[in-house]
Design an enzyme around this catalytic site. Structure first.
Site, mmCIF file in Angstrom:
data_model
loop_
_atom_site.group_PDB
_atom_site.id
_atom_site.type_symbol
_atom_site.label_atom_id
_atom_site.label_comp_id
_atom_site.label_asym_id
_atom_site.label_seq_id
_atom_site.Cartn_x
_atom_site.Cartn_y
_atom_site.Cartn_z
ATOM 1 N N GLY A 114 0.820 -1.206 0.000
ATOM 2 C CA GLY A 114 0.000 0.000 0.000
ATOM 3 C C GLY A 114 0.849 1.248 0.000
ATOM 4 N N PRO A 115 0.218 2.418 -0.123
ATOM 5 C CA PRO A 115 0.953 3.681 -0.183
ATOM 6 C C PRO A 115 1.711 3.965 1.111
ATOM 7 C CG PRO A 115 -1.350 3.942 -0.876
ATOM 8 C CD PRO A 115 -1.229 2.594 -0.267
ATOM 9 N N PRO A 116 2.686 4.858 1.063
ATOM 10 C CA PRO A 116 3.421 5.222 2.286
ATOM 11 C C PRO A 116 2.499 5.875 3.310
ATOM 12 C CG PRO A 116 4.575 5.995 0.314
ATOM 13 C CD PRO A 116 3.227 5.528 -0.130
ATOM 14 N N GLY A 119 0.245 2.810 7.656
ATOM 15 C CA GLY A 119 0.266 2.053 8.907
ATOM 16 C C GLY A 119 0.766 0.631 8.795
ATOM 17 N N LYS A 120 1.556 0.315 7.784
ATOM 18 C CA LYS A 120 2.036 -1.065 7.611
ATOM 19 C C LYS A 120 2.972 -1.467 8.751
ATOM 20 C CE LYS A 120 3.534 -0.118 3.421
ATOM 21 N NZ LYS A 120 2.922 1.213 3.246
ATOM 22 N N HIS A 340 -6.492 34.386 -11.324
ATOM 23 C CA HIS A 340 -6.256 32.982 -11.668
ATOM 24 C C HIS A 340 -7.007 32.055 -10.700
ATOM 25 C CE1 HIS A 340 -3.569 29.710 -13.304
ATOM 26 N NE2 HIS A 340 -3.964 29.157 -12.162
ATOM 27 N N GLU A 341 -6.850 32.290 -9.401
ATOM 28 C CA GLU A 341 -7.499 31.434 -8.410
ATOM 29 C C GLU A 341 -9.011 31.610 -8.417
ATOM 30 O OE1 GLU A 341 -5.807 29.163 -7.167
ATOM 31 O OE2 GLU A 341 -3.861 29.950 -7.746
ATOM 32 N N HIS A 344 -10.419 29.364 -11.093
ATOM 33 C CA HIS A 344 -10.593 27.987 -10.615
ATOM 34 C C HIS A 344 -11.851 27.872 -9.762
ATOM 35 C CE1 HIS A 344 -6.808 26.490 -12.104
ATOM 36 N NE2 HIS A 344 -6.062 27.248 -11.311
ATOM 37 N N ASP A 415 -1.487 23.280 -13.801
ATOM 38 C CA ASP A 415 -2.870 23.039 -14.237
ATOM 39 C C ASP A 415 -2.900 22.243 -15.532
ATOM 40 O OD1 ASP A 415 -3.628 24.606 -12.075
ATOM 41 O OD2 ASP A 415 -3.728 26.445 -13.267
#
Length: 504
Positions: A114-116, A119-120, A340-341, A344, A415
């Protein structure tokens, strides 16, 4: 050699040397030979991996001998499915006599993928507590060495360490945890023999040599972020019998994790962790822990006695984008960034109502401004229309700049990268005019043509949408530049009050 033997040898050598000098012998050659021999012995001892739990420097590896921190499955949030699957596998280790009646072979290895930050490692520690086992851990990088055979020797030492500690502590089982196993368990490509291959071969041999009927019983738990890199011989049944996916938590899981990490923090009564869990879609358990920690830091920095909702919002922004920077932008640059923001945000609010959580002009990380979105619910499947809406949101900033400045800036680079990735996702999912295809078999010219057609069409649709709300830019611009932050509720009021009524 015993301690008494070493003391006798240390006393005997100087006595012999003094006697030879007294008799007139030249002892210098003998001393030189002794020094060379002692040096060779030291090198062989430290590099040969002959002692249990020895690292590359010859010292005992503290990681292998350090007892695990007290950890239970109740301390791990957001992984109910993975915890249930792991507990079932661990029950085979605990209830050995019961499963023996059914002819069930205990598992030899469990692979956590699984991703970092999901909780592994915590689950491996909790497994040791759950089974009352000795816990011995090592990282894949600890077996990598420039000296041939050292990695294989350390694998042997690791298994010997697990058996020895279990016998010494009178335990029935031992859990051997190898983190980042892809470092030593990568696919063997043939050809020249590598040190990694010898280490992997030794690991495979040791796993085959685990007799689950013997005491102490050994269970190997390994973790990796890149399962596809592992050698097939390592993944087959009889070695790593169970592959458990430890994935990013959903909203319910995120709330559970936040509650765990908020127990030791003074939260304001008006604080809503449910709201935080909604705003942190895609966050790992480690990131959620960091959100709570950073929120407490913000509260302490501002002299507050409790952690409030604004502190949590700031912490989300910091974990997602980085700390605020001292970057000073010119007045005209700030105005461009604000437009710009707002581009969005306006598109996002129209295609996904109530999705805007905040519009900010505060520089964070490499961004001069940003819009934080608030997903209404976790989503894992997307239709063609939903992906097109996401692309329109990404293109909203550059289209807004074109409307007011007649051209774009370098601020749209990220973007465009997002837009191209989403177009690629559409191609892979068969949602374009190409139909169901393998992108690797499509020519570059065809892909470029599809990209251009989709992005040009969505850019035009975005422009038509923003033109209808040009007055919203005017009403919001001065407020955003002055306040630097517009909350989602403030922004929606501005959009509604400046909305152009549709003609009948």
């Amino acid at each position: 050699m015993s301690k008494l033997g070493k003391e006798m040898l240390i006393g005997f050598i100087p006595a012999v040397a003094a006697f030879l000098i007294y008799m007139g012998y030249n002892v210098f050659p003998l001393l030189l030979i002794g020094l060379i021999g002692a040096s060779l012995f030291y090198v062989v001892k430290t590099r040969g991996g002959g002692s249990v739990g020895v690292g590359s420097s010859g010292r005992k590896n503290p990681r292998m001998n350090r007892p695990p921190a007290y950890m239970t499955f109740d301390d791990i949030g957001g992984q109910d499915r993975a915890k249930g699957e792991l507990k079932e596998a661990l029950d085979f280790l605990i209830r050995y006599e019961e499963i023996k009646k059914f002819g069930i072979r205990p598992l030899k290895g469990i692979l956590l993928t699984g991703p970092p930050g999901t909780g592994k490692t915590l689950m491996a520690k909790a497994a040791a507590h759950y089974t009352n086992s000795v816990f011995v851990s090592a990282s894949g990088s600890e077996f990598v060495e420039m000296y041939v055979g050292v990695g294989a020797s350390r694998i042997r030492d690791l298994f010997k360490e697990a058996r020895g500690r279990a016998a010494k502590e009178n335990k029935q089982s031992a859990i051997l945890f190898i983190d980042e196993i892809d470092v030593v368990g990568g696919k063997r490509e043939g050809g020249q023999q590598r040190e990694y291959d010898q280490t992997l071969n030794q690991l495979l041999t040791e796993m085959d040599g685990i007799h689950t009927s013997e005491t102490p019983r050994i269970l190997i738990i390994a973790a990796t972020n890149r399962k596809e890199m592992l050698d097939s011989a390592l993944l087959r049944p009889g070695r790593f019998d169970r592959h458990i996916e430890v994935d990013l938590p959903d909203k319910k899981g995120r709330l559970h994790i936040l509650q765990i990490h908020s127990k030791n923090k003074p939260l304001d009564d008006m604080t809503s962790l449910d709201r935080v869990s909604s705003e942190t879609f895609g966050f790992s358990g480690a990131q959620l822990e960091s959100v709570m920690n950073e929120a407490a830091i913000y509260a302490m920095r501002e002299g507050d006695a409790v952690v409030r909702q604004p502190h949590l919002s700031q912490a989300i922004d910091k974990v997602m984008m980085g700390e605020k920077t001292d970057r000073e932008a010119s007045k005209e640059e700030r105005r461009r960034v604000a437009l710009h923001e707002l581009g969005h945000a306006i598109v996002a609010e129209k295609v996904k109502p109530s999705s805007v959580s905040m519009v900010s002009l505060s520089p964070r990380g490499k961004a001069l401004g940003y819009v934080r979105h608030n997903p209404q619910q976790d989503q894992y499947l997307y239709t063609k229309m939903e992906i097109e809406h996401q692309i329109m949101i990404a293109l909203g900033g550059s289209v807004a700049e074109e409307m007011f400045y007649g051209g774009r800036s370098t601020g749209s680079r990220n973007d465009f990268e997002q837009s191209l990735r989403m177009v690629g996702n559409m191609v892979d999912s068969g949602l374009t005019g190409l139909g169901i295809v393998d992108r690797r078999q499509v020519t570059t010219e065809e892909l470029m043509k599809v990209n251009a057609e989709i992005l040009e069409d969505l850019t035009e649709r975005t422009r038509q949408l923003l033109e209808k709300y040009r007055s919203v830019f005017t009403a919001s611009l001065d407020i955003l530049i002055r306040e630097e932050v517009l909350s989602g509720d403030q922004f929606r009021i501005l959009v509604k009050s400046n909305e152009v009524p549709t003609s009948a």
